[in-house]
Structure formats: structure tokens, C-alpha cells
Design an enzyme around this catalytic site. Structure first.
Site, PDB file in Angstrom:
ATOM      1  CE1 TYR A   1      -4.375  -1.339   0.452  1.00 14.68           C
ATOM      2  CE2 TYR A   1      -3.045  -3.125   1.376  1.00 14.68           C
ATOM      3  CZ  TYR A   1      -4.245  -2.665   0.855  1.00 14.68           C
ATOM      4  OH  TYR A   1      -5.305  -3.507   0.728  1.00 14.68           O
TER       5      TYR A   1
ATOM      6  CG  LEU B   1       7.466   5.900  15.210  1.00 14.41           C
ATOM      7  CD1 LEU B   1       8.330   5.372  16.349  1.00 14.41           C
ATOM      8  CD2 LEU B   1       6.492   4.809  14.783  1.00 14.41           C
TER       9      LEU B   1
ATOM     10  CB  CYS C   1      -0.155   3.448  10.144  1.00  6.42           C
ATOM     11  SG  CYS C   1       0.656   2.980   8.623  1.00  6.42           S
TER      12      CYS C   1
HETATM   13  C1  UDX Z   1       4.133  -1.382   5.248  1.00  2.00           C
HETATM   14  C2  UDX Z   1       4.071  -1.068   6.739  1.00  2.00           C
HETATM   15  O1  UDX Z   1       2.796  -1.453   7.224  1.00  2.00           O
HETATM   16  C3  UDX Z   1       4.302   0.375   7.016  1.00  2.00           C
HETATM   17  O2  UDX Z   1       4.501   0.587   8.381  1.00  2.00           O
HETATM   18  C4  UDX Z   1       5.478   0.836   6.337  1.00  2.00           C
HETATM   19  O3  UDX Z   1       5.584   2.225   6.485  1.00  2.00           O
HETATM   20  C5  UDX Z   1       5.560   0.430   4.888  1.00  2.00           C
HETATM   21  O4  UDX Z   1       5.310  -0.939   4.730  1.00  2.00           O
HETATM   22  P1  UDX Z   1       2.279  -1.424   3.456  1.00  2.00           P
HETATM   23  O5  UDX Z   1       2.886  -1.052   2.155  1.00  2.00           O
HETATM   24  O6  UDX Z   1       0.870  -1.022   3.713  1.00  2.00           O
HETATM   25  O7  UDX Z   1       3.058  -0.750   4.639  1.00  2.00           O
HETATM   26  O8  UDX Z   1       2.517  -2.983   3.744  1.00  2.00           O
HETATM   27  P2  UDX Z   1       2.165  -4.190   2.809  1.00  2.00           P
HETATM   28  O9  UDX Z   1       1.010  -3.862   1.945  1.00  2.00           O
HETATM   29  O10 UDX Z   1       2.138  -5.390   3.695  1.00  2.00           O
HETATM   30  O11 UDX Z   1       3.427  -4.284   1.824  1.00  2.00           O
HETATM   31  C6  UDX Z   1       4.678  -4.778   2.137  1.00  2.00           C
HETATM   32  C7  UDX Z   1       5.175  -5.617   0.972  1.00  2.00           C
HETATM   33  O12 UDX Z   1       6.515  -6.004   1.217  1.00  2.00           O
HETATM   34  C8  UDX Z   1       4.391  -6.916   0.736  1.00  2.00           C
HETATM   35  O13 UDX Z   1       3.892  -6.949  -0.581  1.00  2.00           O
HETATM   36  C9  UDX Z   1       5.411  -8.036   0.977  1.00  2.00           C
HETATM   37  O14 UDX Z   1       5.239  -9.157   0.146  1.00  2.00           O
HETATM   38  C10 UDX Z   1       6.714  -7.315   0.681  1.00  2.00           C
HETATM   39  N1  UDX Z   1       7.890  -7.927   1.302  1.00  2.00           N
HETATM   40  C11 UDX Z   1       7.902  -8.232   2.616  1.00  2.00           C
HETATM   41  C12 UDX Z   1       9.011  -8.172   0.520  1.00  2.00           C
HETATM   42  O15 UDX Z   1       9.012  -7.927  -0.680  1.00  2.00           O
HETATM   43  N2  UDX Z   1      10.111  -8.716   1.114  1.00  2.00           N
HETATM   44  C13 UDX Z   1      10.141  -9.055   2.426  1.00  2.00           C
HETATM   45  O16 UDX Z   1      11.161  -9.553   2.922  1.00  2.00           O
HETATM   46  C14 UDX Z   1       8.998  -8.799   3.211  1.00  2.00           C
HETATM   47  C1  UDX Z   2      -2.725   7.328   8.516  1.00  6.06           C
HETATM   48  C2  UDX Z   2      -2.147   8.744   8.457  1.00  6.06           C
HETATM   49  O1  UDX Z   2      -3.203   9.684   8.242  1.00  6.06           O
HETATM   50  C3  UDX Z   2      -1.114   8.851   7.363  1.00  6.06           C
HETATM   51  O2  UDX Z   2      -0.516  10.133   7.375  1.00  6.06           O
HETATM   52  C4  UDX Z   2      -0.059   7.781   7.569  1.00  6.06           C
HETATM   53  O3  UDX Z   2       0.889   7.799   6.513  1.00  6.06           O
HETATM   54  C5  UDX Z   2      -0.690   6.400   7.646  1.00  6.06           C
HETATM   55  O4  UDX Z   2      -1.688   6.379   8.677  1.00  6.06           O
HETATM   56  P1  UDX Z   2      -4.558   5.986   7.120  1.00  6.06           P
HETATM   57  O5  UDX Z   2      -4.465   4.984   8.225  1.00  6.06           O
HETATM   58  O6  UDX Z   2      -4.473   5.522   5.710  1.00  6.06           O
HETATM   59  O7  UDX Z   2      -3.427   7.102   7.297  1.00  6.06           O
HETATM   60  O8  UDX Z   2      -5.968   6.749   7.255  1.00  6.06           O
HETATM   61  P2  UDX Z   2      -6.524   7.960   8.136  1.00  6.06           P
HETATM   62  O9  UDX Z   2      -7.293   8.846   7.241  1.00  6.06           O
HETATM   63  O10 UDX Z   2      -5.483   8.596   8.958  1.00  6.06           O
HETATM   64  O11 UDX Z   2      -7.586   7.238   9.085  1.00  6.06           O
HETATM   65  C6  UDX Z   2      -7.198   6.327  10.092  1.00  6.06           C
HETATM   66  C7  UDX Z   2      -8.419   5.861  10.866  1.00  6.06           C
HETATM   67  O12 UDX Z   2      -8.914   6.909  11.705  1.00  6.06           O
HETATM   68  C8  UDX Z   2      -9.597   5.425   9.985  1.00  6.06           C
HETATM   69  O13 UDX Z   2     -10.187   4.269  10.532  1.00  6.06           O
HETATM   70  C9  UDX Z   2     -10.541   6.602  10.053  1.00  6.06           C
HETATM   71  O14 UDX Z   2     -11.875   6.241   9.830  1.00  6.06           O
HETATM   72  C10 UDX Z   2     -10.307   7.073  11.487  1.00  6.06           C
HETATM   73  N1  UDX Z   2     -10.654   8.501  11.691  1.00  6.06           N
HETATM   74  C11 UDX Z   2      -9.955   9.471  11.057  1.00  6.06           C
HETATM   75  C12 UDX Z   2     -11.680   8.836  12.575  1.00  6.06           C
HETATM   76  O15 UDX Z   2     -12.317   7.961  13.166  1.00  6.06           O
HETATM   77  N2  UDX Z   2     -11.972  10.161  12.774  1.00  6.06           N
HETATM   78  C13 UDX Z   2     -11.284  11.171  12.153  1.00  6.06           C
HETATM   79  O16 UDX Z   2     -11.600  12.347  12.399  1.00  6.06           O
HETATM   80  C14 UDX Z   2     -10.256  10.807  11.248  1.00  6.06           C
END
Ligand code: UDX
Ligand code: UDX
Length: 458
Positions: free
Chosen positions: A12, A218, A273
Site C-alpha cells: 500500500y 511515529l 499504522c
Molecule cells: C508497510 C508497513 O505497514 C508500514 O509501516 C510501512 O511504512 C511500509 O510498509 P504497506 O505497504 O501497507 O506498509 O505494507 P504491505 O502492503 O504489507 O506491503 C509490504 C510488501 O513487502 C508486501 O507486498 C510483501 O510481500 C513485501 N515484502 C515483505 C518483501 O518484498 N520482502 C520481504 O522480505 C517482506
Molecule cells: C494514517 C495517516 O493519516 C497517514 O498520514 C499515515 O501515513 C498512515 O496512517 P490511514 O491509516 O491511511 O493514514 O488513514 P486515516 O485517514 O489517517 O484514518 C485512520 C483511521 O482513523 C480510519 O479508521 C478513520 O476512519 C479514522 N478517523 C480518522 C476517525 O475515526 N476520525 C477522524 O476524524 C479521522
């Protein structure tokens, strides 16, 4: 050193971020690799592995030109001198720090792999969210080889939110680049800054030391989540006092020092996250003996769990303290609208608690049904779950509707038609305060929203 980019991890974060770089910088070749063949095949197909508005268009425009998806990690490391690492960093489930600390095994494996295969100088960039001072450990691993190769580790955390990733990437509030404060580090920072500068104003490209950059990511997530938990704690009080949480949020948000965003009371925050990063922050504070700081941040997660359970308890109480055998339609399973992602979605906990009460649940969601099936695969009474893409069918003969994701199309549903097809008395529990409650009440529903007085005909 060439300008070509490799990203390890096609998830993602890695997928959309790299697609945007390829889209904005036609002179840069961007290759995204992943160990997961199925995921790479999907990135190379017509149906991308993640749903994100606007993503498909930019991937299709650049794929095969300067954007490539592959599982050949070795070749990627050899060919590209700028390497983003965007593999997942889940919460540790074992050993020291289990349940809190970040599991860095994938990250470390990547660092070792890069060291083994590289035959030219590399800039290695942390795109994954990592605990503060991880870069130091990575640098030690990379530099521990026998080859005469220079590795520079940078931190470039990603702040995109799912559902709005493309817009966030196109118009970021800031780009953060942390690096070693020496000549080699500053050279690497500027090389990366030059890529972003092709579409982001230089005043928005912040340069810091490595540790500030790692900790800022963080901290940003902890602050955002804290706002949601703060307003959710007030929502519980509103339900007892006839105050209306949306009026309170509006009133406090008008204060420029507070601001209106991230004050929407809800069933709770989800996503990959917030929880993970806060627990990670808690663990780091504890590691340094800062118990009070750790306790402070832990409370944000505790409040979120309370909010989810409170929602189910309210449903149960409203429905005469028994939901066994009653059909409940769940509208929305994704952790927020415009994504198919269900990681840490409040819907998982809500559905599991409803199933423990022996309810029959019909789950509807425009994008997340596939993930929902996986999330609920381990429940004992799986025969009590029905997955139904059509919200009208999901609601037929149901005693209650629980709206858990604020999908825009739910606002357009014909609630009179839905009400007519349901068992009576019909209940509507809106976990997002998404649908006009007066309208629902006038149709005949008993309406329960977050942080507002219930509207019932009973
Ligand atoms: C992840 C983490 O959740 C987030 O905290 C971080 O900032 C970025 O990576 P996301 O991209 O949402 O975010 O995770 P995910 O969709 O699980 O993608 C990670 C990818 O890495 C997977 O497609 C997995 O197959 C791949 N991967 C994992 C590798 O290619 N090599 C590895 O050794 C482990
Ligand atoms: C978050 C951070 O916003 C982003 O900057 C970081 O890189 C990854 O984590 P994300 O988790 O994709 O992004 O979505 P976000 O829009 O932050 O929402 C997180 C959760 O909080 C959702 O479940 C959303 O529904 C909830 N939320 C958000 C509330 O319940 N109320 C609000 O006012 C805002």
C-alpha cells in the site's frame, strides 16, 4: 551512481509512492520488486492488487515505459543505485517486546540482501515506518561487508493516507528526508530531494537528521490517533449528557489552535499504522525508562478498544439484551472509505463480538469483502456469516443495520425501501454518523449514532 530507483515491497505504501515518482519523473526508471509473485502479477495485470482512487490511471500510463514490477530482487539491486525499502514492519508477536515492538526481520533481511548483491555505491532509503535509530542498525549491517562500496542510509517516511493516496502524493504537506549530517549524507539527501523537487516546492522538502525523521513519522501518527481517541472519549460523555459530539467538535475545531480536522467521532480508528506505530512508540519510551510517556500514549489505544466494545454493548442493550439468532446487516467492513484495506478495521472486532452473541451477520462492502472473508476465517460459528455485495439484499429481514464504514454511496441508498424489508422494530446503529439521523428516524428506524442522544420510537 545512476538515478534509477528500486523499491523493495509492492504494498500500500511502496506501490502508489513509486508509481507517482514514475508518473512525475519520466527520466527516472522505477522498478518495484516483491517476494510475493501473486502481488507482482496483479500489479502487471488489469486488476491491481490494491484499490486506490486514481492509482490505476497512473500505473497504466507509466507501466512498461519507466515503471516496472518484478520479483527479480537481485537484478533490481544490481541495476538501481537508489533503493527504497518499503517492506512491512508489523508488531512483533513473539519474544522480547511481543505485542509492542516492531518486527524488523524483513527489513534486516533486505539490508543483508542489498549488501550481498550490490556492486556499486547505493543510497538505501527507509520508506517503511521504523523505530527511531533503526537507520543506525541498518548502516552497521550494510557497512559490515568486505566490498569497497559506500552505502548511505536515509529516512524518507511516507505520510499518505489510504483512499486519498494519489492526491496526498501529488500535493504533500511536506516531504521529509532525514540523513547523516556529513558530506556523504548531505549529497544523498540532495539527490533524493532533487527527485521530489520535480513536482514538490522546495520549501516543502524538509531536511533533518536521521533520528528526527524516523521519530517524526511515529509522532505524526500518534498525534493523529490521539485526536480521534480524544473526541471519542468525549462522545461517550455526550451520550450521557445530551451534548452532541459533532457540535462540540465543530465548536472546538473553530479555534485555529485546534483546527477542524481529525475530530470526527467514530466507532474507532483502524488501518495498518495507527495502533502499530503507537505501540511501537510505547515500546521505545519503555526501553528508555520513560514509563510515564509510555503510559500516556498507551491510553490512546486503550480508548480506541473501549470505543469499539462500547458500540457493541450499546447495540446489545438497545436490542433487548439479546441478539442470538437475529440477523444484523453490516454496511462497510473497510477501515475507512475508498479502500479495500481491512487491516485493524473496527469492523473485525465488532463482527467477532456480534458472532460471540450468536447473531447472524450479513456483511456488505463495495471493495473489502475478499479481505473480510480472510479476517473472519478463524471464527467458530462461521456458518452465521453471509457475505453480500448488495446492501439491499444484506438488509432484507434484518433486525438491525450497523454502518461501520463511511462509503459515499451509502448516503444514496433508499432507506425507506430498506426499512420496509426489515424486521420490526428496526434498528440503525451508525458507527460513523454518516446518514441523516432525522431522516432515518422519520422513516421509522430506532437510530443510535456516536456521541448523540438516541432517537427511538420505543
Ligand atoms: C508497510 C508497513 O505497514 C508500514 O509501516 C510501512 O511504512 C511500509 O510498509 P504497506 O505497504 O501497507 O506498509 O505494507 P504491505 O502492503 O504489507 O506491503 C509490504 C510488501 O513487502 C508486501 O507486498 C510483501 O510481500 C513485501 N515484502 C515483505 C518483501 O518484498 N520482502 C520481504 O522480505 C517482506
Ligand atoms: C494514517 C495517516 O493519516 C497517514 O498520514 C499515515 O501515513 C498512515 O496512517 P490511514 O491509516 O491511511 O493514514 O488513514 P486515516 O485517514 O489517517 O484514518 C485512520 C483511521 O482513523 C480510519 O479508521 C478513520 O476512519 C479514522 N478517523 C480518522 C476517525 O475515526 N476520525 C477522524 O476524524 C479521522
Amino acid at each position: 551512481m545512476n538515478n534509477n530507483i528500486l523499491c523493495i515491497g509492492a504494498g500500500y505504501v511502496g506501490g502508489p509512492t513509486m508509481a507517482m515518482i514514475a508518473y512525475k519523473c519520466h527520466d527516472v526508471n522505477v522498478t518495484i520488486v516483491d517476494i510475493n509473485q501473486e502481488r507482482i502479477d496483479a500489479w502487471n495485470s488489469d486488476e491491481l492488487p490494491i484499490y486506490e482512487p486514481g492509482l490505476e490511471e497512473i500505473v497504466k500510463e507509466r507501466r512498461g515505459k519507466n515503471l516496472f514490477f518484478s520479483t527479480n530482487i537481485e537484478q533490481g539491486i544490481i541495476d538501481n543505485d537508489i533503493i527504497f525499502v518499503s517492506v512491512n514492519t508489523p508488531t512483533k508477536t513473539f519474544g522480547h517486546g511481543a505485542g509492542y515492538a516492531a518486527d524488523l526481520q524483513y527489513w534486516e533481511k533486505c539490508a543483508r540482501h542489498i549488501r550481498e548483491v550490490a556492486n556499486s555505491d547505493k543510497i538505501v532509503i527507509e520508506k517503511s515506518t521504523l523505530p527511531v535509530r533503526t537507520a543506525a542498525a541498518m548502516a552497521r549491517i550494510l557497512e559490515h561487508g568486505s566490498k569497497e562500496i559506500k552505502f548511505t542510509v536515509l529516512s524518507n517516511p511516507e505520510f499518505l493516507a489510504e483512499g486519498t493516496a494519489i492526491d496526498d502524493l501529488q500535493n504533500p504537506d511536506r516531504v521529509l528526508i532525514g540523513g547523516p549530517q556529513n558530506e556523504q549524507g548531505k549529497f544523498a539527501i540532495e539527490k533524493l530531494a532533487a527527485i521530489y523537487a520535480q513536482w514538490v516546492d522546495d520549501s516543502k522538502i524538509l531536511r533533518t537528521n536521521l533520528w528526527s525523521s524516523e521519530l517524526s513519522k511515529l509522532t505524526a501518527n500518534a498525534f493523529l490517533a490521539q485526536r480521534v481517541s480524544s473526541i471519542n472519549s468525549i462522545s461517550a460523555l455526550c451520550e450521557q449528557t445530551e451534548a452532541d459530539v459533532s457540535e462540540v467538535a465543530h465548536a472546538i475545531g473553530a479555534d485555529k489552535r485546534i483546527g477542524p480536522k481529525f475530530l470526527k467521532a467514530s466507532i474507532g480508528f483502524g488501518g495498518s499504522c495507527f495502533k502499530k506505530d503507537i505501540l511501537n512508540l510505547v515500546y521505545i519510551c519503555e526501553t528508555y525508562g520513560l514509563t510515564e510517556c509510555a503510559e500516556y500514549w498507551k491510553q490512546v489505544v486503550i480508548m480506541n478498544e473501549y470505543q469499539e466494545s462500547r458500540f457493541v454493548a450499546r447495540m446489545l442493550k438497545a436490542m433487548f439484551n439479546t441478539i442470538a439468532g437475529k440477523k444484523i446487516a453490516i454496511l462497510g467492513f473497510a477501515f475507512k472509505a475508498d479502500t479495500g484495506d481491512t487491516r485493524e478495521s473496527p469492523a473485525i472486532k465488532v463482527c467477532k463480538e456480534l458472532l460471540q452473541e450468536n447473531a447472524i451477520i450479513t456483511i456488505s462492502d463495495p471493495q473489502a469483502l475478499k479481505s473480510a472473508k480472510k479476517d473472519l476465517a478463524d471464527v467458530s460459528n462461521i456458518e452465521n456469516i453471509i457475505f453480500e455485495p448488495d446492501p439491499y439484499k444484506a438488509a432484507e429481514n434484518a433486525h438491525a443495520i450497523a454502518l461501520l464504514t463511511d462509503w459515499k454511496n451509502y448516503k444514496k441508498l433508499d432507506f425507506k425501501k430498506i426499512y420496509d424489508s426489515m424486521e420490526k422494530p428496526a434498528f440503525f446503529f451508525d458507527g460513523r454518523n454518516h446518514i441523516d439521523s432525522d431522516m432515518l428516524y422519520s422513516i421509522g428506524f430506532n437510530v443510535y449514532t456516536i456521541g448523540q442522544t438516541q432517537k427511538t420510537h420505543l
